[in-house]
Design an enzyme around this catalytic site. Sequence first.
Site, PDB file in Angstrom:
ATOM      1  N   PRO A   1       0.794  -1.287   0.512  1.00  0.00           N
ATOM      2  CA  PRO A   1      -0.065  -0.093  -0.053  1.00  0.00           C
ATOM      3  C   PRO A   1       1.041   0.948   0.041  1.00  0.00           C
ATOM      4  O   PRO A   1       1.506   1.311   0.789  1.00  0.00           O
ATOM      5  CB  PRO A   1      -1.144  -0.001   1.487  1.00  0.00           C
ATOM      6  CG  PRO A   1       0.248  -0.853   2.829  1.00  0.00           C
ATOM      7  CD  PRO A   1       0.670  -1.895   1.389  1.00  0.00           C
ATOM      8  N   GLY A   2       0.688   1.944  -0.428  1.00  0.00           N
ATOM      9  CA  GLY A   2       1.256   2.986  -0.325  1.00  0.00           C
ATOM     10  C   GLY A   2       0.302   4.505   0.102  1.00  0.00           C
ATOM     11  O   GLY A   2      -0.068   5.354   1.337  1.00  0.00           O
TER      12      GLY A   2
ATOM     13  N   ARG B   1      -3.097  16.739  -9.548  1.00  0.00           N
ATOM     14  CA  ARG B   1      -4.111  15.503  -9.649  1.00  0.00           C
ATOM     15  C   ARG B   1      -5.313  15.466 -10.007  1.00  0.00           C
ATOM     16  O   ARG B   1      -6.077  15.163 -10.852  1.00  0.00           O
ATOM     17  CB  ARG B   1      -4.118  14.788  -8.674  1.00  0.00           C
ATOM     18  CG  ARG B   1      -2.580  14.294  -7.507  1.00  0.00           C
ATOM     19  CD  ARG B   1      -3.428  13.290  -6.647  1.00  0.00           C
ATOM     20  NE  ARG B   1      -3.968  11.992  -6.586  1.00  0.00           N
ATOM     21  CZ  ARG B   1      -5.150  11.799  -6.647  1.00  0.00           C
ATOM     22  NH1 ARG B   1      -5.816  12.629  -5.969  1.00  0.00           N
ATOM     23  NH2 ARG B   1      -5.587  10.288  -7.025  1.00  0.00           N
TER      24      ARG B   1
ATOM     25  N   CYS C   1       0.069  29.432 -14.680  1.00  0.00           N
ATOM     26  CA  CYS C   1      -0.643  30.168 -16.202  1.00  0.00           C
ATOM     27  C   CYS C   1      -1.219  29.187 -17.495  1.00  0.00           C
ATOM     28  O   CYS C   1      -0.485  29.208 -18.452  1.00  0.00           O
ATOM     29  CB  CYS C   1       0.562  30.950 -17.207  1.00  0.00           C
ATOM     30  SG  CYS C   1       0.537  32.818 -16.251  1.00  0.00           S
TER      31      CYS C   1
END
Length: 431
Positions: free
Chosen positions: A291-292, A330, A361
Amino acid sequence: MISDCLSVNSLGHLTISGCDTIELAQKFGTPLYVMSEDKIREVCRKYVLSFQKYYDGFGCPIYASKAFSCKEIYRIVIGEGLDVEVVSGGELYTALSAGVPAEKIHFQGNNKSLEELSYAVKQEIGDIVVDNLQELFHIQDLAEKAGKKVGVSFRIKPGIDAHTHEFIRTGQIDSKFGLDLQSGEAFQTVRKALTFENIVVRGLHCHIGSQILETLPFVHAAEVMLDFFVQLRQELALEPEFLNLGGGFGIKYVESDDTIPYEDYMRLVSEMVHQKCREQGLTVPKIYIEPGRSIVGEAGITLYTVGAIKEIPNVRNYVSIDGGMFENPRYALYQASYTCLVANKAGNPAEYTATIAGKCCESGDLIQENALIQPPEEGDILAVLSTGAYNYSMASNYNRNPRPACVMVSQGIPRVIIRRESYEDLVRNDI
Ligand code: LLP
């Protein structure tokens, strides 16, 4: 609140592990990543305990450090009894610098460079996860030259569709990762490895995706992998020491995310593995999971200062903050959902619809669209929750923005674990 390390104090301020987020923003500046050490340790312990309870402690969780890599996180997870997964020479270097014992390191990746492989071989790390046949040849070559024996496992595609966002799904056949089971590619590669003097075959590995909110795909993947164990025993008289079932356990980004208790996972996998091993007369393998996101995700929040607010009648309200896609890409990449709130007004109703815009920008530089937050004013502190995974680790210097600092908090006490980048840092490698 989305994570139990978060609360609201008598001033109506958001708190994390006993620290007032407004004080943190004042003291350390914004944008700021804040991580709860207490929460990270709590999740690690849940995983470790589930191994003890359901699998006699035979194997352990491995922290997938692509989710968040810096020296301090390696010290914490190692202290909790986890192994560590790295996916680049840079992560390997960071882990070793933090004092992670080489034998506790598992090295993943679909295209590790010769330089990275050679570094891993020289450091005698515990497990290089072989992704393809060329890589196997390279490892044998490097190990022979270095006069070492290298422990390897094999990344297998179990062909499971785990229903998650297409960009982060990795277990199906059309994937750049791993060896195919159906065509015999996986079998041929393991067979080849057994003929190499400097290779020690230790285990098999699979990973079916990320942010998965159900248990069935994992159990199914374990079953497919054990069928391969049966084939290896029958045809090659090989019984690998371990089965690594990868990561992918989902976390809560928004209230409607229905997460699985992490303990359930080991309970179900253990039942299946024991039953299958009994039926097939297999030696029960060690299990690893990787798991991360679930180790660090809910433990982290990001704090920003609200700047310009642009209310476009009948269109939308842009609330601009001093961060953006350079420190959290994300939403721009995956349209990822997040819970946002005004941290200094956290006790008030969230009745203002805001599009949270970054300072880059680029029109797509958004953190969230149509988020319900407390009515904001310039100078407020905006918090985005569940940012502990794949935020700092995916940050860049786009538009030459320095990466934010990261503060770890435990029982009301904050400490900087990653310093804020300076303008000098930005030009350090420029000639
Ligand atoms: N093991 C392997 C081989 C992996 O490829 C991954 C994630 C993990 C373990 C850890 O999975 P986790 O428990 O964190 O879901 N950048 C994307 C996530 C990419 C995940 C890639 N592999 C995101 O921001 O959602």
